[in-house]
Motif scaffolding. Structure first.
Motif, PDB file in Angstrom:
ATOM      1  N   ARG A  58       1.186  -0.925  -0.282  1.00 38.49           N
ATOM      2  CA  ARG A  58       0.381  -0.084   0.150  1.00 38.49           C
ATOM      3  C   ARG A  58       0.729   1.407   0.247  1.00 38.49           C
ATOM      4  O   ARG A  58       0.646   2.361  -0.650  1.00 38.49           O
ATOM      5  CB  ARG A  58      -0.738   0.101   1.332  1.00 38.49           C
ATOM      6  N   ALA A  59       2.339   1.502   0.995  1.00 37.25           N
ATOM      7  CA  ALA A  59       2.730   2.449   0.538  1.00 37.25           C
ATOM      8  C   ALA A  59       3.259   3.062  -1.108  1.00 37.25           C
ATOM      9  O   ALA A  59       3.637   4.185  -0.844  1.00 37.25           O
ATOM     10  CB  ALA A  59       3.919   2.485   2.085  1.00 37.25           C
ATOM     11  N   LEU A  60       3.546   1.861  -1.103  1.00 40.60           N
ATOM     12  CA  LEU A  60       4.348   1.954  -2.780  1.00 40.60           C
ATOM     13  C   LEU A  60       3.571   2.644  -3.585  1.00 40.60           C
ATOM     14  O   LEU A  60       3.538   3.251  -4.323  1.00 40.60           O
ATOM     15  CB  LEU A  60       4.778   0.981  -3.147  1.00 40.60           C
ATOM     16  N   LEU A  61       2.339   1.874  -3.081  1.00 39.46           N
ATOM     17  CA  LEU A  61       1.025   2.015  -4.423  1.00 39.46           C
ATOM     18  C   LEU A  61       0.494   3.743  -3.932  1.00 39.46           C
ATOM     19  O   LEU A  61       0.051   4.495  -5.012  1.00 39.46           O
ATOM     20  CB  LEU A  61      -0.244   1.095  -3.913  1.00 39.46           C
ATOM     21  N   GLN A  62       0.848   3.957  -2.930  1.00 40.60           N
ATOM     22  CA  GLN A  62      -0.456   5.468  -2.543  1.00 40.60           C
ATOM     23  C   GLN A  62       1.716   6.266  -3.540  1.00 40.60           C
ATOM     24  O   GLN A  62       0.700   7.487  -3.444  1.00 40.60           O
ATOM     25  CB  GLN A  62       0.156   5.440  -0.716  1.00 40.60           C
ATOM     26  N   ILE A 304      13.514   3.902   2.432  1.00 40.49           N
ATOM     27  CA  ILE A 304      12.790   4.057   3.615  1.00 40.49           C
ATOM     28  C   ILE A 304      11.736   4.862   4.001  1.00 40.49           C
ATOM     29  O   ILE A 304      11.188   5.324   5.024  1.00 40.49           O
ATOM     30  CB  ILE A 304      14.419   3.929   4.216  1.00 40.49           C
ATOM     31  N   ALA A 305      12.729   5.771   3.059  1.00 41.15           N
ATOM     32  CA  ALA A 305      11.542   7.626   3.614  1.00 41.15           C
ATOM     33  C   ALA A 305      10.156   6.998   2.847  1.00 41.15           C
ATOM     34  O   ALA A 305       8.764   7.439   3.328  1.00 41.15           O
ATOM     35  CB  ALA A 305      12.317   7.771   1.878  1.00 41.15           C
ATOM     36  N   THR A 306       9.825   6.021   2.071  1.00 40.79           N
ATOM     37  CA  THR A 306       8.709   5.903   1.252  1.00 40.79           C
ATOM     38  C   THR A 306       7.858   5.145   2.713  1.00 40.79           C
ATOM     39  O   THR A 306       6.842   5.271   2.516  1.00 40.79           O
ATOM     40  CB  THR A 306       8.302   4.876   0.511  1.00 40.79           C
ATOM     41  N   MET A 307       8.552   4.152   3.273  1.00 44.43           N
ATOM     42  CA  MET A 307       7.659   3.580   4.579  1.00 44.43           C
ATOM     43  C   MET A 307       7.231   4.421   5.463  1.00 44.43           C
ATOM     44  O   MET A 307       6.653   4.196   6.175  1.00 44.43           O
ATOM     45  CB  MET A 307       8.307   1.918   5.346  1.00 44.43           C
ATOM     46  N   LYS A 308       8.233   5.491   5.690  1.00 52.65           N
ATOM     47  CA  LYS A 308       8.062   6.313   6.981  1.00 52.65           C
ATOM     48  C   LYS A 308       7.459   7.548   6.669  1.00 52.65           C
ATOM     49  O   LYS A 308       6.306   7.647   7.788  1.00 52.65           O
ATOM     50  CB  LYS A 308       9.717   7.076   7.313  1.00 52.65           C
ATOM     51  N   THR A 309       6.921   7.534   5.396  1.00 53.77           N
ATOM     52  CA  THR A 309       5.622   8.697   5.310  1.00 53.77           C
ATOM     53  C   THR A 309       4.111   8.286   4.885  1.00 53.77           C
ATOM     54  O   THR A 309       3.498   8.060   5.691  1.00 53.77           O
ATOM     55  CB  THR A 309       5.756   9.578   3.396  1.00 53.77           C
ATOM     56  N   ALA A 311       3.336   4.124   5.577  1.00 49.05           N
ATOM     57  CA  ALA A 311       3.604   3.517   6.343  1.00 49.05           C
ATOM     58  C   ALA A 311       3.965   3.280   7.834  1.00 49.05           C
ATOM     59  O   ALA A 311       5.100   2.195   7.982  1.00 49.05           O
ATOM     60  CB  ALA A 311       3.619   2.013   5.687  1.00 49.05           C
ATOM     61  N   PRO A 312       4.262   4.745   8.526  1.00 51.17           N
ATOM     62  CA  PRO A 312       4.885   5.203   9.550  1.00 51.17           C
ATOM     63  C   PRO A 312       5.092   3.446  10.425  1.00 51.17           C
ATOM     64  O   PRO A 312       5.184   3.406  11.761  1.00 51.17           O
ATOM     65  CB  PRO A 312       4.516   5.900  10.374  1.00 51.17           C
TER      66      PRO A 312
END
Length: 401
Positions: A58-62, A304-309, A311-312
């Motif tokens: 979901r994080a990547l798709l967002q 890492i930045a995508t996950m923190k933004t 999917a924290p």
């Protein structure tokens, strides 16, 4: 649980009287969105795998949606909980196909759940794409042309482990604990294949477990009593952790292997105690975001930045998150190849025509490659050993045909 991404409206113009072929749309596709479905265990025994895997997808798709989507269409992923229960998977999949009318089922998790819907989806010619299972039953394009897995198969991974043991410990006394289903049996079969002609001699004890078992204590006690000096855990994270913990309690010191789906520091080793998992061997085809050698890698930094933004609440160092993120990237690559032909037929045509497609988190030299006769996107891996903090890769990258 149901996750819906917002839409983006795109206006298509046709100039003058020139005839221009319009976009080809399958169910769930409009000028504004591409609707996809997924079943994942957000509850039950599989949730330690399902939650980070689906969350990273979901994080990547967002991130992609925020950048404008795929050719102006945002990806609308409906992700439903099936608790890793095949009857629930069937129910939720039918809902996604018949009520929500999704274009495809993507990234669903588990061998038994995906097996329960395989005939149904193929009968309806609905893509069952990049499913999270290592079972080779999903690599049967002649019988099931609408089904494609994403991970390296459990059989290939088991074969790699068996080859290694045969090379470094030719007189090993091997024991195996494996899940009593297709996933577990595939891994056990691969280990035997890797051990070669001496497999029956080398394997001195095997035990199975069911997903409903409260513990693996009795199985591990029995395997230790066999006198084995090598132990393979063909198990999901919860049961791999139980097995590792009991081995430690018994002060047994075999060479231990955990399967790729359980090579998670967060989900498998931390519950046991990191110090108690030192020396455990697994395999990977991913860069390890915790490994200092990747600290300046732009792709890892972006992950890492995508996950923190987006999917924290999910540990970006959880190996299951790496899988989910990579499935998302694979899906985006195929959708981009589809162009404006977003029919179910073209989705599968493009998925079976991947040529050296790189992904952010795959090890250098490992890419996605598929054909209409070979549905396995990845066929390479590398062994690694846990050092108490992170993984140390060793040996050369192995190709398992």
């Amino acid at each position: 649980m149901k996750i819906i991404f917002p839409l983006l409206v795109v206006v298509t113009c046709v100039a003058g009287t020139i005839a221009v072929a319009g976009p080809q749309y399958g169910p769930g596709v409009t000028d504004a969105e591409i609707k996809l479905g997924q079943t994942v265990p957000y509850s039950g025994n599989g949730s330690p795998i399902g939650i980070p895997t689906a969350g990273a997808t979901r994080a990547l798709l967002q991130k992609v949606n925020q950048a404008g989507g795929i050719n102006g269409r945002k990806i609308n992923l409906l992700s439903l909980d099936d608790a890793l229960s095949p009857p629930k998977t069937v129910e939720q999949t039918r809902r996604l196909v018949e009520s929500d009318e999704v274009l495809a089922i993507v990234g669903s998790l588990g061998s038994a759940p995906n097996a329960a819907t395989q005939k149904y989806l193929n009968g309806k010619k609905v893509p069952q794409l990049f499913i999270m299972s290592g079972s080779s039953r999903f690599l049967a394009p002649k019988e099931f042309p609408w089904t494609m897995p994403w991970p390296v198969s459990s059989e290939r991974i088991g074969e790699a482990y068996g080859r290694y043991v045969r090379q470094v410990k030719p007189n090993a006394k091997v024991s195996i604990i494996y899940q009593n289903d297709e996933y577990g049996r595939e891994g056990e079969k691969g280990i035997r294949k890797g051990l070669g002609a001496e497999a029956d001699k080398l394997i001195i004890a095997e035990r199975t477990y069911d997903l409903t078992d409260p513990t693996l204590d009795s199985q591990i006690v029995s395997l230790k009593a066999s006198g084995a000096d090598v132990l393979f855990h063909v198990s999901i994270s919860k049961f791999a952790a139980q097995g590792l913990r009991k081995v430690n309690e018994l002060e047994w010191e075999p060479i231990q292997f955990v399967d790729v789906p359980s090579a998670s520091i967060a989900a498998t080793f931390r519950p046991v105690g990191l110090d108690k998992a030192v020396g455990v061997i697994s395999a990977t085809y991913f860069k390890d975001p915790q490994d200092p050698r990747w600290k300046d890698d732009p792709a890892v930094a972006e992950y890492i930045a995508t996950m923190k933004t987006f999917a924290p609440d999910i540990d970006p160092y959880d190996s299951n998150a790496l899988f989910g993120y990579s499935v998302g990237e694979s899906l985006v690559a195929v959708l981009r190849q589809c162009g404006d032909d977003l029919s179910r037929e073209n989705l599968m045509r493009q998925a079976t025509d991947l040529k050296q497609v790189p992904l952010s988190l795959l090890l250098p030299g490992i890419t996605l490659n598929t054909t209409s006769e070979d549905y396995a996107p990845i066929k390479q891996l590398r062994l690694m050993r846990f050092n108490g903090t992170s993984w140390d890769p060793f040996g050369e990258t192995m190709t398992i045909p």
